[in-house]
Design a protein around this motif. Structure first.
Motif, mmCIF file in Angstrom:
data_model
loop_
_atom_site.group_PDB
_atom_site.id
_atom_site.type_symbol
_atom_site.label_atom_id
_atom_site.label_comp_id
_atom_site.label_asym_id
_atom_site.label_seq_id
_atom_site.Cartn_x
_atom_site.Cartn_y
_atom_site.Cartn_z
ATOM 1 N N GLY A 4 0.779 -1.225 0.000
ATOM 2 C CA GLY A 4 0.000 0.000 0.000
ATOM 3 C C GLY A 4 0.813 1.278 0.000
ATOM 4 O O GLY A 4 0.251 2.370 0.104
ATOM 5 N N LYS A 5 2.128 1.156 -0.142
ATOM 6 C CA LYS A 5 2.988 2.346 -0.119
ATOM 7 C C LYS A 5 3.775 2.450 -1.423
ATOM 8 O O LYS A 5 3.860 1.511 -2.206
ATOM 9 N N GLU A 6 4.359 3.634 -1.622
ATOM 10 C CA GLU A 6 5.173 3.852 -2.806
ATOM 11 C C GLU A 6 6.535 3.172 -2.650
ATOM 12 O O GLU A 6 6.951 2.823 -1.550
ATOM 13 N N ARG A 7 7.215 3.039 -3.789
ATOM 14 C CA ARG A 7 8.559 2.481 -3.779
ATOM 15 C C ARG A 7 9.526 3.564 -3.298
ATOM 16 O O ARG A 7 9.613 4.637 -3.898
ATOM 17 N N ASP A 8 10.252 3.263 -2.213
ATOM 18 C CA ASP A 8 11.126 4.242 -1.577
ATOM 19 C C ASP A 8 12.600 3.909 -1.769
ATOM 20 O O ASP A 8 12.997 2.738 -1.744
ATOM 21 N N PHE A 9 13.381 4.944 -1.898
ATOM 22 C CA PHE A 9 14.832 4.802 -1.981
ATOM 23 C C PHE A 9 15.400 4.287 -0.661
ATOM 24 O O PHE A 9 14.978 4.714 0.423
ATOM 25 N N VAL A 10 16.347 3.373 -0.748
ATOM 26 C CA VAL A 10 17.029 2.851 0.439
ATOM 27 C C VAL A 10 18.516 3.220 0.427
ATOM 28 O O VAL A 10 19.017 3.811 1.373
ATOM 29 N N THR A 65 10.124 -4.000 7.002
ATOM 30 C CA THR A 65 9.419 -5.032 6.236
ATOM 31 C C THR A 65 8.939 -4.470 4.908
ATOM 32 O O THR A 65 8.250 -3.451 4.869
ATOM 33 N N ALA A 66 9.321 -5.123 3.813
ATOM 34 C CA ALA A 66 8.982 -4.653 2.463
ATOM 35 C C ALA A 66 9.547 -5.637 1.450
ATOM 36 O O ALA A 66 10.328 -6.530 1.796
ATOM 37 N N ILE A 67 9.164 -5.423 0.206
ATOM 38 C CA ILE A 67 9.859 -6.087 -0.892
ATOM 39 C C ILE A 67 11.018 -5.170 -1.291
ATOM 40 O O ILE A 67 10.816 -3.977 -1.514
ATOM 41 N N TYR A 68 12.200 -5.731 -1.376
ATOM 42 C CA TYR A 68 13.392 -4.962 -1.713
ATOM 43 C C TYR A 68 13.769 -5.221 -3.169
ATOM 44 O O TYR A 68 13.883 -6.379 -3.590
ATOM 45 N N TYR A 69 13.966 -4.132 -3.897
ATOM 46 C CA TYR A 69 14.282 -4.202 -5.312
ATOM 47 C C TYR A 69 15.660 -3.624 -5.586
ATOM 48 O O TYR A 69 16.034 -2.583 -5.035
ATOM 49 N N CYS A 70 16.368 -4.263 -6.483
ATOM 50 C CA CYS A 70 17.639 -3.783 -6.988
ATOM 51 C C CYS A 70 17.387 -3.047 -8.303
ATOM 52 O O CYS A 70 16.529 -3.465 -9.100
ATOM 53 N N ALA A 71 18.111 -1.958 -8.532
ATOM 54 C CA ALA A 71 17.937 -1.189 -9.758
ATOM 55 C C ALA A 71 19.299 -0.786 -10.316
ATOM 56 O O ALA A 71 20.257 -0.619 -9.553
ATOM 57 N N ALA A 72 19.353 -0.620 -11.648
ATOM 58 C CA ALA A 72 20.620 -0.292 -12.303
ATOM 59 C C ALA A 72 20.410 0.700 -13.433
ATOM 60 O O ALA A 72 19.347 0.735 -14.066
ATOM 61 N N ARG A 73 21.432 1.513 -13.695
ATOM 62 C CA ARG A 73 21.455 2.390 -14.855
ATOM 63 C C ARG A 73 22.903 2.725 -15.189
ATOM 64 O O ARG A 73 23.763 2.724 -14.286
#
Length: 127
Positions: free
Chosen positions: A42-48, A91-99
């Motif tokens: 229910g929340k936005e994707r946040d920078f970690v 607690t969340a789903i953690y995503y890896c991102a690349a550019r």
């Protein structure tokens, strides 16, 4: 083209630790700036956390400073997120991102700045 695969998530008690890994395909991994984001229900994707391709520049969200650490091993095409003193609010789903990044010192903080994403790994912290 880069493919990212996260691993290392799981269930841990508050105060515990986990290490997330993100394995990347592609021969130019060493020129990619990398980041970790997270998204709770229910929340936005946040920078970690973010790291430049050189590994010399890093950035962290205020909520994880002093507890989380991002690192990378360009020889293994892998970026890590070391998480200590975990809290239920982590607690969340953690995503890896690349550019691709032009300079070795560059890193990026916004989801829209990233071209490639992994499928995510669930982290659950129990109280």
């Amino acid at each position: 083209q880069v493919q990212l695969v996260e691993s290392g998530g799981g269930l841990v008690q508050a105060g515990g630790s986990l290490r997330l890994s993100c394995a990347a395909s592609g021969r130019t991994f060493s020129r990619y700036a990398m980041s970790w984001f997270r998204q709770a229900p229910g929340k936005e994707r946040d920078f970690v956390a973010a790291i430049s391709w050189s590994g010399f520049s890093t950035a962290y969200a205020d909520s994880v400073k002093g507890r989380f650490s991002i690192s990378r091993d360009n020889a293994k095409n892998t970026v890590y997120l070391h998480m200590n003193s975990l809290k239920p609010e982590d607690t969340a789903i953690y995503y890896c991102a690349a550019r691709i990044a032009t300079r070795g010192s560059d890193y990026y903080l916004a989801p829209l700045e990233y071209n490639y994403w992994g499928q995510g790994t669930q982290v659950t912290v129990s109280s």
